[in-house]
Design an enzyme around this catalytic site. Structure first.
Site, short mmCIF file in Angstrom:
data_model
loop_
_atom_site.label_atom_id
_atom_site.label_comp_id
_atom_site.label_asym_id
_atom_site.label_seq_id
_atom_site.Cartn_x
_atom_site.Cartn_y
_atom_site.Cartn_z
N ASP A 183 47.30 13.68 19.67
CA ASP A 183 46.00 13.60 20.34
C ASP A 183 45.94 14.60 21.48
OD1 ASP A 183 44.82 11.74 18.78
OD2 ASP A 183 45.02 10.07 20.19
N ASP B 120 43.42 7.03 10.10
CA ASP B 120 44.05 6.76 11.39
C ASP B 120 44.79 5.43 11.37
OD1 ASP B 120 44.68 7.19 14.05
OD2 ASP B 120 42.63 7.63 14.65
C1 GLA Z 1 42.90 8.05 17.61
C2 GLA Z 1 43.01 9.43 17.02
C3 GLA Z 1 41.96 10.32 17.62
C4 GLA Z 1 40.59 9.73 17.35
C5 GLA Z 1 40.53 8.32 17.88
C6 GLA Z 1 39.26 7.63 17.46
O1 GLA Z 1 43.25 8.06 18.95
O2 GLA Z 1 44.28 9.95 17.19
O3 GLA Z 1 42.04 11.62 17.09
O4 GLA Z 1 40.35 9.75 15.97
O5 GLA Z 1 41.61 7.52 17.42
O6 GLA Z 1 39.17 6.34 17.92
#
Ligand code: GLA
Length: 745
Positions: free
Chosen positions: A541, A471
């Site tokens: 997301d 990430d």
């Molecule tokens: C980001 C990612 C999510 C999740 C969160 C965790 O927003 O896109 O899918 O992994 O971080 O903190």
């Protein structure tokens, strides 16, 4: 595929029957571009397609002069490819042809990611060297043409060969001059949770662009741009695509000039870039891909999908079926312990899921997003037997075990930050702007990359981990590196992304069997540069099925199904609060790499049965959904669009699956047929429907149909008024077409 050099005309012609690129060395020694587009016969002179002769702008009254790598200050007032400041402070450059080489294959651009060949016979590369006599600046321009692909890969190396240093201010990867302006510019724009929306505008005089200065390619604009003729649609008409194999700040810009011509340029964003070249130094630009299609946007997508899937992605997972995963994030967020995780995994395994992904919250003392990034040490309060303990319990269920990491970040509340506050990006004496309570590590500093290599190697070797979600959750502010002199701070952003690539390179090489998925708050760094290391990316997301129609449609313009992570989540949806049927959520998420992002332990028996059937259906047709040819039918963009549809055709052509989606339901439905594309006209297909077989719309289409009928007459999507009244909003149907007779002769 040939690259032809005709010394008499001083003309190069790169051609493969699908695309032609014709260059000519003009009379003043500058390199001109005579044609980029549909394939032209080789063995012929084309100098009449450009200014002939062209001996420089002196006393030239006007006219369109197309260049390959234009420079400012010598008569061309359009946007340049290269701006360089010499020792005298001047920026005018006269680049003249010096020599060239034609070689089989394609050179690597390492440390930058790039497309590649597995066998030298797949491509040929032309490298033309230009130089500026006064400054000693030399530019090597590379043009690669591939067998069977309607595209050219471009990059440049800029070298300071004189006695004095040179400072680069702009160094584009590609500039293309097109001889008219009758184009609609197509880009992918958005924001967090609504990435990759298709935006279109007709070109007008002046400059129009998509760009990022965020430190990553960004959710706001994607490093992709297309030009289409006003009448070009998905299946027909001329179009070009421009895609940058890069994950940092970029610029994609079109300029319409006074002569009614269009210049397109693509490369590193110049306002946040400069590069110091001492005598003997060289700078390599990222790779740009230029595609030409006479078969609509589909032709662009087909070409990019094939290239990115087969010759940009690499490693063990490039060609392998990707596992159906369950991700802990929306199931548990930060609130879990080992037993809870195993409970989720066990329940998911019963439904057929193949990989359990432990998302954020497993390290340091990270109970929320205010701490611990940088401390990649397992939190024994939550996982007393460590990662290995929980991973072994999960793998004992017959599933893979995956892990979330966010390597490039550091929380102010972390041991790493307390030990090395200077490793966080920031300007001495100036407060650092926090985003999500976190700071960015200075990836341009080798000691930071070395440290992360060590700690993450320990983590990944500590347990049976088969998947990593990498990430990156914030943009870069106060850009400055203590590892660079004040004069070199313009190099910050590019050095940063080179550091990110270096870490990716080391970890993917050290752990070749791990499947890497990139992520940046969803699709905030969904770009070809990342795909060179991580063959799939978390598309957004936003898991709301209706939002995903737009996001996945837009993303598919450039990126293949095998790269798009798509999950089914709970309702009300956590990003929109919308309630959609479970079948619709699956029918959208199927087109990509499927996962589930919900708590399977709280599902009803009915939901469990439904999800079990979804997983089995997807597993049976995995090849269609992950590696199929994706064909967009009815767009969710533009005006009031309640009908969306698309289809995917298996690599062997034997199976196609059509997704039909209704956003808002309407009373008294209009007559509706959905004509399919890309089937074999003479083949006969057994059509069946999903998810329910007793549905009137599915029943109306079930049976044997020829490809010709499905393409010319279409699927029957008429609804009787009383039936329509029962459907509600957000319904979806899939149609499965299985070829039962192969065409003869
Ligand atoms: C980001 C990612 C999510 C999740 C969160 C965790 O927003 O896109 O899918 O992994 O971080 O903190």
């Amino acid at each position: 595929m040939t690259i032809e050099w005709r010394p008499d005309e001083r003309q190069f012609h790169l051609s493969n029957g699908l695309i032609s690129l014709i260059l000519r060395v003009y009379e003043d020694g500058s390199l001109g571009q005579l044609h980029l587009g549909g394939a032209l016969p080789s063995g012929r002179p084309y100098r009449h397609l450009g200014p002939d002769p062209f001996a420089g702008y002196a006393n030239l009254v006007g006219g369109h002069v197309p260049f390959v790598y234009p420079t400012p200050g010598i008569g061309d007032f359009r946007v340049p490819a290269l701006v360089a400041e010499g020792a005298d402070g001047a920026t005018a450059l006269t680049l003249r042809y010096r020599d060239h080489r034609i070689t089989a294959g394609k050179p690597s651009l390492e440390p930058l990611p790039s497309t590649y060949v597995e066998d030298e016979s797949e491509a040929e590369t032309l490298e033309v060297t230009l130089d500026d006599e006064l400054t000693g600046l030399v530019v090597d321009l590379r043009f690669t043409i591939f067998d069977g692909r309607p595209l050219i890969a471009r990059s440049a190396t800029i070298r300071a060969t004189g006695a004095h240093p040179i400072d680069l201010r702009t160094a584009m990867s590609v500039v293309i001059d097109l001889p008219d302006t009758d184009w609609v510019m197509v880009g992918l724009a958005g924001a967090w949770a609504r990435e990759a929306h298709v935006v279109e505008r007709a070109l007008v005089p002046g400059r129009q662009s998509m760009a990022s200065t965020h430190g990553a390619s960004g959710a706001q604009h994607n490093p992709f741009l297309a030009l289409r003729r006003p009448a070009t649609d998905e299946a027909n008409g001329e179009a070009y695509a421009f895609s940058l194999v890069y994950s940092g700040n970029f610029l994609a810009e079109a300029e319409v000039d006074q002569f009614g011509a269009t210049r397109l340029r693509l490369g590193i964003e110049p306002d946040t870039f400069s590069w110091h070249l001492g005598p003997g130094d060289a700078f390599v630009t990222p790779e740009a891909i230029v595609v030409y299609s006479a078969a609509g946007l589909q032709g662009l997508s087909d070409a990019l999908h094939g290239l990115f899937r087969d010759r940009l992605a690499r490693g063990t997972w490039r060609d392998r079926p990707r596992p159906i995963l369950i991700n802990s994030w929306e199931a548990a967020y930060f609130d879990f312990d080992a037993d809870r995780l195993v409970e989720i995994a066990t329940s998911a395994r019963e439904l057929g899921m193949e990989l359990f992904v432990l998302d954020d919250g497993w390290f340091g003392h990270r109970d929320d997003d205010t701490s611990s990034l940088g401390d990649w040490v397992v939190d024994r309060r939550k996982l007393p037997d460590g990662l290995d303990g929980v991973a072994r319990r999960v793998t004992a269920l017959g599933m893979g075990f995956g892990l979330w990491i966010e390597p490039e970040m550091v929380s102010p509340d972390s041991d790493l930050f307390r030990a090395h506050p200077d490793w966080a990006v920031g300007i001495p004496g100036r407060a650092r702007t926090e985003t999500r309570q976190q700071l960015v590590l200075d990836m341009g500093r080798p000691e930071v990359v070395d440290h992360l290599t060590d700690v993450l190697t320990d983590v990944l070797a500590s347990a049976p981990i088969s998947y990593v979600k990498w990430d990156m959750n914030r943009t870069i502010t106060e850009p400055y590196s203590l590892g660079l002199t004040p004069e070199a701070q313009g190099e910050f952003f590019h050095r940063h992304i080179l550091g990110v690539y270096e870490l990716y390179r080391r970890l993917t090489r050290r752990f070749p069997d791990i499947l890497f998925e990139s992520c940046a708050s969803g699709g905030g760094r969904f770009d070809p540069g990342m795909l060179a290391f991580a063959p799939q990316a978390w598309t957004s997301d936003d898991t709301d099925a209706i939002e995903r129609l737009r996001i996945q449609w837009g993303t598919s313009l450039a990126y293949p199904l095998s790269s798009m992570g798509a999950h089914v989540s709970a309702v009300p949806n956590h990003q929109t609060g919308r309630i959609t049927p479970l079948a619709t959520r699956a029918a959208v998420a199927f087109f990509g790499v499927l996962g589930y992002e919900l708590d399977p332990t709280v599902l009803s028996a009915g939901e469990r049965a439904e999800i079990g059937a979804q997983v089995a259906f997807y597993a049976r047709h995995r090849d269609v959904f992950q590696r199929g040819r994706f064909i967009r039918l009815e767009s969710p963009f533009g005006g009031e669009r309640d009908h969306v549809s698309w289809m995917s055709l298996s690599p062997d052509g034997a199976t196609a699956i059509v997704g039909v989606y209704q956003i808002l339901n309407r009373p008294t439905p209009e007559a509706r047929r959905l004509r399919l594309r890309a089937l074999e006209a003479s083949a006969v297909y057994q059509v069946s429907g999903w998810p329910v077989s007793d549905d009137p719309m599915i029943a109306a289409n079930t049976g044997l149909r020829t490809g010709a009928e499905l393409m010319a007459a279409g699927l029957l999507l008429d609804r009787d008024r009383h039936y329509a009244e029962t459907l509600g909003d957000f319904w979806a149907r899939l149609f499965v077409l299985e070829r039962v007779e192969t065409p003869r002769g």
